[in-house]
Design an enzyme around this catalytic site. Structure first.
Site, mmCIF file in Angstrom:
data_model
loop_
_atom_site.group_PDB
_atom_site.id
_atom_site.type_symbol
_atom_site.label_atom_id
_atom_site.label_comp_id
_atom_site.label_asym_id
_atom_site.label_seq_id
_atom_site.Cartn_x
_atom_site.Cartn_y
_atom_site.Cartn_z
ATOM 1 N N GLY A 17 0.782 -1.224 0.000
ATOM 2 C CA GLY A 17 0.000 0.000 0.000
ATOM 3 C C GLY A 17 0.815 1.276 0.000
ATOM 4 N N SER A 138 -6.185 9.936 9.554
ATOM 5 C CA SER A 138 -7.367 9.866 8.691
ATOM 6 C C SER A 138 -8.273 11.043 8.985
ATOM 7 C CB SER A 138 -8.118 8.554 8.930
ATOM 8 O OG SER A 138 -9.356 8.548 8.238
ATOM 9 N N TYR A 161 -11.486 2.284 14.836
ATOM 10 C CA TYR A 161 -10.570 2.867 13.859
ATOM 11 C C TYR A 161 -10.521 4.391 14.005
ATOM 12 C CZ TYR A 161 -8.641 4.299 9.359
ATOM 13 O OH TYR A 161 -7.886 4.897 8.383
#
Length: 263
Positions: A17, A138, A161
């Site tokens: 990734g 994020s 998360y």
């Protein structure tokens, strides 16, 4: 910052990734890249693809003991470290899982082990200044419930998360204050929206190259010398979730993190 071809950069979660693509990009520019992952076979494959002056470090961030061993190995091999990119992370859309240390797995892998690794490598980073710490966070962040940080009640993987990503941002703000005047900066970013990585199950909306560009900028761009404690959405500065700017909440998280990572 030193020119990229004079830098030594540790990237966690660099066997696939974003981490792998970033490692390849920096190695192509001449950086000495320290590639971290948890699988030796995948690590060997990553090194073959990345090329350049890259070396391999295996550690499972689900174990604080292995995280400590990773820091020790990096310190022993590299007396100078120009950048630490805390990129390793997992998603969780399944049932609640625990780490080898008994902590909620997403919280430990995405945040707590990165917290410990950063703390252990701080003396090396400060001695190497100017240096940078980059947290791959994020835009999806959620306030931490300090009465149930490990989400033992009504577990939700997305909540796990999101709170782990906010924890990274809270640590970023703390580091910026702590390291002011040392020449070491700390920033966090949301690299790109729905890149084609193993954590994304929806249709990608951004390319991996966009994520690499945004992350590399925080690692190497001389225009960001002295910039610290910021959150970026891609290439643009953004506002983190409100709890990141709450000194009391950050103090509670810091105390908890120190407690959980003390041997």
């Amino acid at each position: 910052m030193r020119p990229t071809d004079q830098q030594t950069i540790l990237i966690t979660g660099a066997t696939d990734g974003l981490g792998r693509a970033l490692a390849a990009d920096l190695a192509a520019e001449g950086a000495t890249v320290l590639v971290h992952g948890r699988d030796d076979q995948r690590g060997k494959a990553a090194l073959q693809e990345i090329g350049g002056a890259a070396s391999w470090y295996r550690a499972d961030l689900a174990s604080l003991a292995e995280t400590r061993a990773l820091a020790e190995a990096v310190r022993a091999d590299h007396p100078r470290l120009d950048a630490l990119v805390n990129n390793a992370g997992i998603g969780n859309d399944g049932p609640r899982r625990e780490s080898a240390d008994g902590h909620e797995l997403t919280f430990q892998v995405n945040y707590l082990s990165g917290y410990l690794l950063t703390r252990l490598l701080l003396p090396t980073l400060v001695a190497s200044a100017p240096a940078r710490i980059v947290h791959v966070s994020s835009i999806g962040q959620q306030a931490i419930d300090f009465d149930d940080v490990m989400i033992t009640r009504e577990y939700d993987g997305m909540r796990a998360y999101r709170q782990s990503k906010l924890a990274q941002m809270m640590f970023t703000v703390d580091l910026a204050d702590e390291l002011a005047g040392t020449g070491v900066t700390a920033n966090a970013l949301h690299p790109a929206t729905y890149m084609p990585t193993k954590m994304v199950t929806a249709t990608p909306l951004s390319t991996l190259e966009e994520g690499v560009q945004a992350t590399r900028r925080l690692v190497t761009d001389p225009d960001l010398d002295g910039v610290s404690g910021r959150f970026f959405n891609g290439l643009q500065e953004a506002r983190a979730e409100a709890q990141a700017h709450d000194p009391e909440a950050r103090a509670r998280l810091r105390a908890l993190s120190d407690e959980l990572t003390t041997p």
